[in-house]
Design a protein around this motif. Structure first.
Motif, PDB file in Angstrom:
ATOM      1  N   LEU A  52      12.889  28.023  29.387  1.00  0.00           N
ATOM      2  CA  LEU A  52      11.140  28.600  28.363  1.00  0.00           C
ATOM      3  C   LEU A  52      12.079  28.405  26.818  1.00  0.00           C
ATOM      4  O   LEU A  52      10.784  28.076  25.692  1.00  0.00           O
ATOM      5  CB  LEU A  52      11.087  30.213  28.423  1.00  0.00           C
ATOM      6  N   ARG A  53      13.274  28.813  26.715  1.00  0.00           N
ATOM      7  CA  ARG A  53      12.971  28.904  25.272  1.00  0.00           C
ATOM      8  C   ARG A  53      13.280  27.267  24.625  1.00  0.00           C
ATOM      9  O   ARG A  53      12.567  27.636  23.458  1.00  0.00           O
ATOM     10  CB  ARG A  53      14.416  29.786  24.261  1.00  0.00           C
ATOM     11  N   VAL A  54      13.514  26.553  25.401  1.00  0.00           N
ATOM     12  CA  VAL A  54      13.031  25.178  24.356  1.00  0.00           C
ATOM     13  C   VAL A  54      12.119  24.808  24.366  1.00  0.00           C
ATOM     14  O   VAL A  54      11.073  23.797  23.451  1.00  0.00           O
ATOM     15  CB  VAL A  54      14.359  24.090  25.908  1.00  0.00           C
ATOM     16  N   ALA A 295      14.541  24.336  34.717  1.00  0.00           N
ATOM     17  CA  ALA A 295      12.993  24.313  34.251  1.00  0.00           C
ATOM     18  C   ALA A 295      12.368  24.517  35.945  1.00  0.00           C
ATOM     19  O   ALA A 295      11.302  25.420  35.706  1.00  0.00           O
ATOM     20  CB  ALA A 295      13.109  23.335  33.740  1.00  0.00           C
ATOM     21  N   LEU A 296      13.067  24.758  36.692  1.00  0.00           N
ATOM     22  CA  LEU A 296      12.639  24.849  37.923  1.00  0.00           C
ATOM     23  C   LEU A 296      11.827  25.966  38.264  1.00  0.00           C
ATOM     24  O   LEU A 296      11.424  26.657  38.778  1.00  0.00           O
ATOM     25  CB  LEU A 296      13.034  24.369  39.102  1.00  0.00           C
ATOM     26  N   MET A 297      13.308  27.110  37.474  1.00  0.00           N
ATOM     27  CA  MET A 297      12.891  27.806  37.789  1.00  0.00           C
ATOM     28  C   MET A 297      11.800  28.844  36.996  1.00  0.00           C
ATOM     29  O   MET A 297      11.125  29.701  37.314  1.00  0.00           O
ATOM     30  CB  MET A 297      14.332  29.426  37.472  1.00  0.00           C
ATOM     31  N   ALA A 298      11.693  28.526  36.037  1.00  0.00           N
ATOM     32  CA  ALA A 298      10.383  28.185  35.287  1.00  0.00           C
ATOM     33  C   ALA A 298       9.106  28.375  35.715  1.00  0.00           C
ATOM     34  O   ALA A 298       8.446  29.258  36.225  1.00  0.00           O
ATOM     35  CB  ALA A 298      10.601  27.682  33.647  1.00  0.00           C
ATOM     36  N   ALA A 299       9.468  26.636  36.814  1.00  0.00           N
ATOM     37  CA  ALA A 299       7.951  26.816  37.654  1.00  0.00           C
ATOM     38  C   ALA A 299       7.548  27.532  38.478  1.00  0.00           C
ATOM     39  O   ALA A 299       6.213  27.963  38.490  1.00  0.00           O
ATOM     40  CB  ALA A 299       7.807  25.349  37.773  1.00  0.00           C
TER      41      ALA A 299
END
Length: 327
Positions: A52-54, A295-299
Motif C-alpha cells: 500500500l505504501r508503494v 500486494a495480495l494481502m492488500a487485495a
C-alpha cells in the motif's frame, strides 16, 4: 414529608447464578468474535502495508496487476467482483423469495419437510462441485441464451458483446464462455439455499393473529402474504440477501474454475473474460514474490473491508425493520 419521600423506590433483581453464567458466556462470545475480526484486519493491514505504501492511492484506480514492477491495483478485479455478485444476487433473490414463500405458505406439511431438507442439503454441496458443474455443463448450454440476449439487448452496453456478429450463425461461441454471466449464475445457485433458509424462518414467524385477521376480513392468500407476511419479513429478506451478497463477494473456487482472468475493467457481463479479488489471490498466491504477497494481502484487505461495509449496512437496515426490531 420530605422531598426524598416523593422519589420512586428503587427495585433490584438478583439474578440466579445460572443466569449470570449464561450472560457471561454470551458476553465472552461476542467479545471473542469482535477480537478475532479485529486481529484479522490488523494482520491484513500489517502484511499489506508495504504494498500500500508503494502503490498509494493508485491501488484503487490501477487495472493492471504487476506488483514486482510497481504497477498494480485492484480496479479491474474489484469491478469484476461487484459485477459477479450483482448478477448472482439478481438471480438468487427472486428464486429464494419464491421458494421460501412456497415452503412457508403453500406447501403441504409433508412436502414442506422434504423441501426444507433438500434446501439444507443443497447448502452443504461443496463449491468445487458447483464449479465443475458450471464449467462442464452450464456454460455450454448457456451460449445460445447469451447470444440471444446480446443480440436483442445490444443497445444496453453491459449486455453487448464486442466482436460478435448477430447475422453470422457461425460466429465463435467462445465469445460467450467464461464470462461474468456464467460465474454469476453459478454463484447464484450457491447462495440461494442460505437466503431461502433465512427468509423462510422469518416468514413462518409472522404473527398468526394478523394472518387470521386478514383472511377473516376477506383477503385472499396472496393478499394476506402481501399485507402481513412480506412487510413483517422485510428484515429477513434484506438480511438474507446481504448475507448471500457477502458470500458472493468472497466466493473463490467456483469463480476461479469458470472465468478467464483479464486485468481490465470488463463491463460486458456476457463477454468472455472476468476477474474477482478472491480469484486473483488464488491465481497468484503460489508464484508470488514477498512483495507480490504483500500486494495480495492488500487485495484481501480491500475485500475484507468491502464485506464488512456490506454487513454493517445490512444490519442497520434490518434493525429498523419490524422483524429485525422484534428479534
Amino acid at each position: 414529608m420530605t422531598d426524598l419521600d416523593d422519589l420512586p423506590r428503587r427495585t433490584s433483581t438478583r439474578r440466579a447464578p445460572a443466569d449470570r453464567a449464561f450472560r457471561g458466556v454470551l458476553r465472552t462470545g461476542g467479545i471473542t468474535v469482535l477480537a478475532i475480526m479485529s486481529f484479522v484486519g490488523i494482520f491484513l493491514l500489517a502484511r499489506a502495508w508495504q504494498a500500500l505504501r508503494v502503490a498509494g492511492p493508485g491501488f484503487l484506480t490501477t487495472q493492471t496487476w504487476e506488483p514486482d514492477s510497481g504497477n498494480f491495483g485492484i480496479a479491474a478485479v474489484l469491478v469484476g467482483t461487484l459485477l459477479i455478485a450483482t448478477v448472482a444476487v439478481s438471480v438468487a433473490l427472486p428464486l429464494a423469495l419464491g421458494t421460501s414463500l412456497y415452503i412457508s405458505e403453500y406447501a403441504p406439511t409433508r412436502l414442506r419437510r422434504t423441501l426444507v431438507s433438500l434446501v439444507d442439503l443443497m447448502a452443504a454441496v461443496p463449491s468445487v462441485v458447483f464449479g465443475l458443474w458450471g464449467f462442464f455443463w452450464l456454460q455450454g448450454n448457456l451460449t445460445g441464451i447469451a447470444r440471444w440476449v446480446s443480440t436483442v439487448f445490444a443497445w444496453f452496453p453491459p449486455l453487448s458483446v464486442e466482436g460478435a456478429d448477430p447475422d453470422d450463425p457461425l460466429s465463435p461461441v467462445t465469445l460467450y464462455t467464461s464470462s461474468t454471466f456464467v460465474a454469476g449464475l453459478v454463484v447464484a445457485l450457491m447462495i440461494t439455499p442460505i437466503m431461502t433458509s433465512i427468509m423462510r424462518e422469518v416468514f413462518m414467524q409472522a404473527p398468526v393473529g394478523e394472518r387470521e385477521g386478514a383472511l377473516a376480513l376477506g383477503s385472499t392468500r396472496w393478499g394476506m402474504i402481501r399485507s402481513v407476511v412480506l412487510p413483517y419479513g422485510m428484515g429477513g429478506i434484506i438480511g438474507g440477501t446481504m448475507l448471500g451478497l457477502g458470500r458472493a463477494l468472497g466466493e473463490t473456487i467456483a469463480v476461479y474454475m469458470i472465468i478467464s482472468p483479464v486485468f481490465a475493467v470488463q463491463w460486458h457481463v456476457l463477454q468472455n473474460g472476468a476477474n474477482s479479488v478472491s480469484s486473483l489471490i488464488a491465481l497468484r498466491y503460489g508464484e508470488a514474490s514477498p512483495f507480490g504477497m504483500s500486494a495480495l494481502m492488500a487485495a484481501g484487505l480491500a475485500l475484507f473491508l468491502l464485506t464488512l461495509a456490506v454487513n454493517f449496512g445490512a444490519s442497520s437496515i434490518v434493525a429498523r425493520s419490524r422483524s429485525g426490531a422484534s428479534s
